[in-house]
Design an enzyme around this catalytic site. Sequence first.
Site, PDB file in Angstrom:
ATOM      1  N   THR A  35       0.829  -1.212   0.000  1.00  0.00           N
ATOM      2  CA  THR A  35       0.000   0.000   0.000  1.00  0.00           C
ATOM      3  C   THR A  35       0.862   1.260   0.000  1.00  0.00           C
ATOM      4  O   THR A  35       0.458   2.293  -0.545  1.00  0.00           O
ATOM      5  CB  THR A  35      -0.961   0.027   1.204  1.00  0.00           C
ATOM      6  OG1 THR A  35      -0.212  -0.115   2.409  1.00  0.00           O
ATOM      7  CG2 THR A  35      -1.992  -1.093   1.104  1.00  0.00           C
ATOM      8  N   TYR A  92      12.751  -6.525   4.635  1.00  0.00           N
ATOM      9  CA  TYR A  92      12.771  -7.670   3.738  1.00  0.00           C
ATOM     10  C   TYR A  92      13.876  -7.530   2.715  1.00  0.00           C
ATOM     11  O   TYR A  92      14.313  -6.433   2.378  1.00  0.00           O
ATOM     12  CB  TYR A  92      11.423  -7.888   3.050  1.00  0.00           C
ATOM     13  CG  TYR A  92      11.049  -6.910   1.951  1.00  0.00           C
ATOM     14  CD1 TYR A  92      11.311  -7.211   0.616  1.00  0.00           C
ATOM     15  CD2 TYR A  92      10.394  -5.721   2.244  1.00  0.00           C
ATOM     16  CE1 TYR A  92      10.942  -6.330  -0.397  1.00  0.00           C
ATOM     17  CE2 TYR A  92      10.013  -4.847   1.245  1.00  0.00           C
ATOM     18  CZ  TYR A  92      10.295  -5.152  -0.078  1.00  0.00           C
ATOM     19  OH  TYR A  92       9.936  -4.281  -1.084  1.00  0.00           O
ATOM     20  N   ARG A 107       9.897  -9.248  10.382  1.00  0.00           N
ATOM     21  CA  ARG A 107       8.875  -8.253  10.737  1.00  0.00           C
ATOM     22  C   ARG A 107       8.194  -8.538  12.079  1.00  0.00           C
ATOM     23  O   ARG A 107       7.151  -7.970  12.369  1.00  0.00           O
ATOM     24  CB  ARG A 107       7.808  -8.168   9.648  1.00  0.00           C
ATOM     25  CG  ARG A 107       7.118  -9.481   9.355  1.00  0.00           C
ATOM     26  CD  ARG A 107       5.779  -9.403   8.660  1.00  0.00           C
ATOM     27  NE  ARG A 107       5.493  -8.418   7.672  1.00  0.00           N
ATOM     28  CZ  ARG A 107       5.288  -8.678   6.365  1.00  0.00           C
ATOM     29  NH1 ARG A 107       5.414  -9.904   5.914  1.00  0.00           N
ATOM     30  NH2 ARG A 107       4.960  -7.710   5.546  1.00  0.00           N
ATOM     31  N   ASN A 169      -4.236  -9.197  -2.458  1.00  0.00           N
ATOM     32  CA  ASN A 169      -2.792  -9.440  -2.354  1.00  0.00           C
ATOM     33  C   ASN A 169      -2.470 -10.538  -1.354  1.00  0.00           C
ATOM     34  O   ASN A 169      -1.877 -10.284  -0.300  1.00  0.00           O
ATOM     35  CB  ASN A 169      -2.072  -8.144  -1.993  1.00  0.00           C
ATOM     36  CG  ASN A 169      -0.621  -8.136  -2.454  1.00  0.00           C
ATOM     37  OD1 ASN A 169      -0.157  -9.056  -3.124  1.00  0.00           O
ATOM     38  ND2 ASN A 169       0.105  -7.098  -2.102  1.00  0.00           N
ATOM     39  N   GLY A 231      -0.798 -10.540 -14.704  1.00  0.00           N
ATOM     40  CA  GLY A 231       0.574 -10.610 -15.167  1.00  0.00           C
ATOM     41  C   GLY A 231       0.721 -10.030 -16.564  1.00  0.00           C
ATOM     42  O   GLY A 231       0.242  -8.937 -16.858  1.00  0.00           O
ATOM     43  N   ASP A 262       1.339  -3.191  -7.414  1.00  0.00           N
ATOM     44  CA  ASP A 262       1.151  -1.971  -6.632  1.00  0.00           C
ATOM     45  C   ASP A 262       1.175  -0.741  -7.536  1.00  0.00           C
ATOM     46  O   ASP A 262       0.387   0.197  -7.359  1.00  0.00           O
ATOM     47  CB  ASP A 262       2.245  -1.835  -5.571  1.00  0.00           C
ATOM     48  CG  ASP A 262       2.400  -3.073  -4.719  1.00  0.00           C
ATOM     49  OD1 ASP A 262       1.399  -3.786  -4.524  1.00  0.00           O
ATOM     50  OD2 ASP A 262       3.521  -3.324  -4.250  1.00  0.00           O
TER      51      ASP A 262
END
Length: 310
Positions: A35, A92, A107, A169, A231, A262
């Site tokens: 987001t 990440y 996380r 997602n 895709g 995104d």
Amino acid sequence: MLTFKSPKVAAIGEAMIEMAVVGENQYRRSFAGDTFNTAWHMAQVLGETAQVAFVTCVGTDTVSDRFVAQLKDDGLATSGVRCVADRNMGLYLIELDGVERSFHYWRNASAAKLLADDQEWLDAAIEGAGLIHISGITLAILSADARTRLLDALKKARSTGARVSFDPNIRPMLWASVDETRSTVSDFLKLTDIALPSFDDEQTLWGDASPAVTIGRITSAGVSEVVVKNGAGPTFMRNTTDEFILETPTIADIRDTSGAGDAFNAGYLAARLTGRTVGDAIGCGQKLSGEVIQHFGARIPKGSIPVSQF
């Protein structure tokens, strides 16, 4: 026709420290998150046309401070950022196999997991928004009680005219079970005006045979506008008046597919927010998505953002 009560956007979710490949055994530190990526791209292409806020929690450490400073520098509102002591931002690392990527996450102490723990603060953070954007990752990192608070906040916002966009997602590793995922996604689809799913996620979670099946299932939940990303395949869209299947332009120089969905969301939502047709909005989404995959990392470098499309 889809209209918005104000040009204020509030994207709710988690931003993480991103370590992205930029060369052989070389990584670049940046910030990313689904987001956040969408909000950031929207802010770049919309400029002063809209106010884009990112709603999240961060730590009280120097890296969190740098993130908030970057938000300001890049034109995003920071009124929806809450600092939490004894927490930090998740991290990440992206590994590439050709152009396809895999992720490694750290996380557990992410402050963003607490973004819906304070109902009063959350309500205030999204007050007045014409568009509120969430994702399945936003939901997955929250506790069950926090999801209920987020649902309540969205209900209040919609009752005053806000629109909600939702990209499911799906990341299975973040969920306790398939049943929990399906139940939670279904609850939030009931409050969604624009759904932006990816077909591969929907096929995995629901067993959908085709994007058309995905559209039918989501519209039956009451969502008025559904865009299915697929895709390199065609993009499918259905709303209350139109239905489109638009081919996705071929991109020759693909370096990293991180953040493609995104960026599509950002282009599509920015175009719809400014009154563009769904066909134009899909084209804007495809343009941003096609650009981001020609660069390393989940966000387009500022000098390469195709702002003229907007």
